[in-house]
Design a protein around this motif. Structure first.
Motif, PDB file in Angstrom:
ATOM      1  N   ARG A 384     125.424 -11.445  23.585  1.00 35.01           N
ATOM      2  CA  ARG A 384     124.336 -10.570  24.381  1.00 35.01           C
ATOM      3  C   ARG A 384     123.420 -11.505  24.972  1.00 35.01           C
ATOM      4  O   ARG A 384     122.507 -11.593  25.853  1.00 35.01           O
ATOM      5  CB  ARG A 384     123.392 -10.181  23.176  1.00 35.01           C
ATOM      6  N   ASP A 390     123.008  -6.412  28.883  1.00 38.05           N
ATOM      7  CA  ASP A 390     122.646  -6.130  28.776  1.00 38.05           C
ATOM      8  C   ASP A 390     124.059  -5.016  28.315  1.00 38.05           C
ATOM      9  O   ASP A 390     123.100  -2.891  28.297  1.00 38.05           O
ATOM     10  CB  ASP A 390     122.276  -5.121  30.067  1.00 38.05           C
ATOM     11  N   SER A 391     125.083  -5.246  27.485  1.00 38.58           N
ATOM     12  CA  SER A 391     125.855  -4.762  26.843  1.00 38.58           C
ATOM     13  C   SER A 391     125.534  -4.565  25.796  1.00 38.58           C
ATOM     14  O   SER A 391     126.843  -5.108  25.192  1.00 38.58           O
ATOM     15  CB  SER A 391     127.191  -4.586  27.733  1.00 38.58           C
TER      16      SER A 391
END
Length: 588
Positions: A384, A390-391
């Protein structure tokens, strides 16, 4: 292969029984991880907002309390009463906890349900490990132990996927309704396989009065927790739901009626000649299992769990009350030791862990847990921070490469332990894990974009898997059959406590490296002048953040090396290899 101790099972039953027990262990392992996805929705249901994550900590720590604190007592009961009764009882408790969780309406009720799920899920592991020891001689245990460990890890891998699939079609309660059904089905299947005689036997009819009381109790419990609107709003039928005092549904007449039904059911089980549940026999087993000693030890473990599990690792080593909790745990541990020395039938027989390899397996398990938690938590964190800010899904998929290799290593470790000394196999696995962590500590901001990063991930997961079967095999080979349940419980407790302590200590070390790197950064004006949006300074800040994860990976590598040294040095003197290999070595 041996027959099932204390059962009338046919010769073909042991493999089916062990297969069902392994599936149950995988099922419980999956539930451990599935709650991570459901937690935000569970918080909303019990009246907590998403920014109140710390207040929701008991949902997680409640499960851990049930899983860890009760394990020694459950393991000892498995020694005294048998593996199959504990397996079936654990699944029933797990299913009952799932029912309460699915119907939970506030934080206390969901924590109570999760606690019962932890008790049931935790009880499956030592009973299954002890069952392997019952069914297989020392020279043949390693492979089934590896398979059980592999199936458990597969459950951990599939847990988040299972939760995601259910949440795609239903609310979070659906997860626990499915858990309840599967738990009961597995309990019935295990009981049926274990009671299938070689010949024919007439099945025992359940106590009809007990069945009626059980049905009424469950109906009252479901109505109390669910509070169906069609009944609550009815002028005639709604009075049982109106609190006698205050505003809580716990004070409603229906609650008291349900409690009375539970008391009546227990009284019937105590007095009936053929009770639904033989509470008299179970009561004798609990007394023989040393409830006093289990209370001392359970409270000591609970203090450790609450001290570390309720802490915010980004800010503190343990919770604000952690010092007091750990002090209380230390006092209770001393009281437990004093009790064991004086009790006629202690929870842990005084000679249970007398051999060096026996207690060394607990020590190795502790450090394996401390290292493993770094991978489970910080590999997704690293993903991250760098490649997938963002995932959450893509970050989790990075960890999947590690997790998929783990069960493969567990099976291979079982086969190798039949041919090589267990200490060598376990040490080799942890050295591979240490190499994997060392490589991860050298990752840069863009490393995950290159396929080569799969190598240390697979190497680390495979190494951890290799160590599981030999550690369990050494424990079972160096302890008596009469204590396999309680000693198997202790090896699980050691690993879980290692994970709790490991994540707190390693995160604290990582934060110190981060703050040191942050303090050494030049000022933004020095780097960028008057420019407000400065990629160069952002790059320096990100590099400082990465020093935290890098330090954690190095610390995990050190824990893995310690586990390897413990294994190769202290596991000597225990023979877990197959008879053919042993005879060949003697002949040579």
């Amino acid at each position: 292969m041996s027959t099932i101790p204390g059962s009338a099972a046919s010769p073909a039953a042991p493999r089916r029984l062990l297969g069902l027990a392994a599936i149950a262990v995988a099922f419980a392992a999956a539930d451990t991880y599935v709650v991570v996805l459901a937690l935000p929705d569970m918080m909303v249901t019990v009246g907590l907002s998403i920014d109140q994550l710390q207040r929701a900590a008991p949902i997680v720590s409640g499960f851990l309390l049930g899983y860890v604190a009760m394990l020694p007592l459950i393991g000892r009961i498995a020694d005294l009463r048998g593996r199959v009764p504990v397996l079936t009882a654990s699944l029933v408790v797990f299913a009952f906890g799932s029912l309460i969780t699915a119907l939970a309406f506030d934080l206390p009720s969901v924590v109570a349900g999760r606690f019962l799920q932890g008790v049931g899920g935790g009880g499956l592991v030592p009973a299954t490990l002890a069952l392997v020891a019952d069914l297989y001689p020392v020279s043949q245990r390693a492979v089934p132990l590896g398979i059980v460990s592999a199936v458990q890890e597969i459950g951990s891998v599939l847990g988040p996927l299972y939760g995601a699939v259910v949440l795609a079609f239903a609310d979070w309660e659906g997860i626990f309704w499915i858990n309840m059904v599967l738990g009961l089905v597995l309990a019935a299947a295990i009981a049926r396989v274990a009671s299938t005689p070689a010949g024919r036997a007439r099945p025992r009819l359940p106590d009809p009065v007990g069945l009626v009381l059980l049905a009424l109790f469950l109906a009252g419990l479901v109505l109390m927790l669910a509070e169906p609107g069609v009944l609550v709003r009815d002028i005639v039928l709604g009075w049982p739901f109106v609190p006698l005092f205050g505003n809580s549904r716990w004070a409603a007449p229906l609650t008291f009626v349900t409690a009375l039904l539970l008391v009546a059911l227990m009284a019937r089980c105590l007095k009936a000649s053929r009770p639904l549940v033989d509470l008299r026999s179970w009561g004798r087993t609990f007394r023989e299992a040393d409830v006093v000693g289990a209370t001392y030890l359970g409270l000591a473990l609970a203090g450790v769990i609450l001290a570390f599990a309720s802490a915010d690792p980004s800010k503190q080593l343990f919770s604000p009350a952690g010092a007091w909790l750990l002090a209380g745990s230390a006092i209770l541990a001393v009281a437990f030791g004093w009790h064991v020395r004086r009790a006629d039938h202690p929870l842990v027989p005084r000679s249970a862990l007398r051999r060096t390899p026996a207690w060394a397996s607990l020590l190795a398990s502790f450090f394996i847990g401390a290292a493993l938690i770094a991978a489970l938590v910080d590999i997704p964190v690293y993903a991250r921070l760098t490649s997938y800010p963002d995932s959450q899904l893509k970050a989790a998929l990075v960890l999947v490469r590690f997790l998929v290799a783990l069960p493969v290593g567990a099976v291979v470790g079982g086969y190798l332990t039949r041919r090589l000394p267990a200490g060598v196999v376990a040490a080799g696995g942890m050295v591979l894990a240490a190499i994997g962590f060392a490589a991860m500590s050298q990752w840069g901001p863009t490393s995950l974009l290159h396929p080569v990063v799969t190598v240390p991930l697979v190497l680390g997961g495979f190494g951890f898997g290799l160590a599981l079967a030999p550690v369990n095999a050494v424990l079972l080979a160096s302890t008596d059959a009469a204590v396999h349940g309680v000693t198997s419980a202790f090896v699980v407790v050691a690993r879980m406590i290692g994970m709790l302590v490991g994540i707190s200590v390693l995160t604290t070390i990582g934060l110190r490296h981060y703050f040191r790197a942050r303090a050494a950064l030049p000022s933004m004006n020095t780097v960028c002048g008057d420019t407000f949006n400065c990629p160069k300074y952002t790059h320096l800040s990100d590099a400082a953040v990465l020093t935290q994860v890098e330090a954690i990976f190095i610390g995990a590598a050190i824990c893995a090396i310690i586990a390897a040294l413990v294994s190769v040095v202290l596991f000597r003197g225990v023979e877990t290899r197959s008879t053919a290999v042993t005879e060949l070595l003697k002949a040579g």
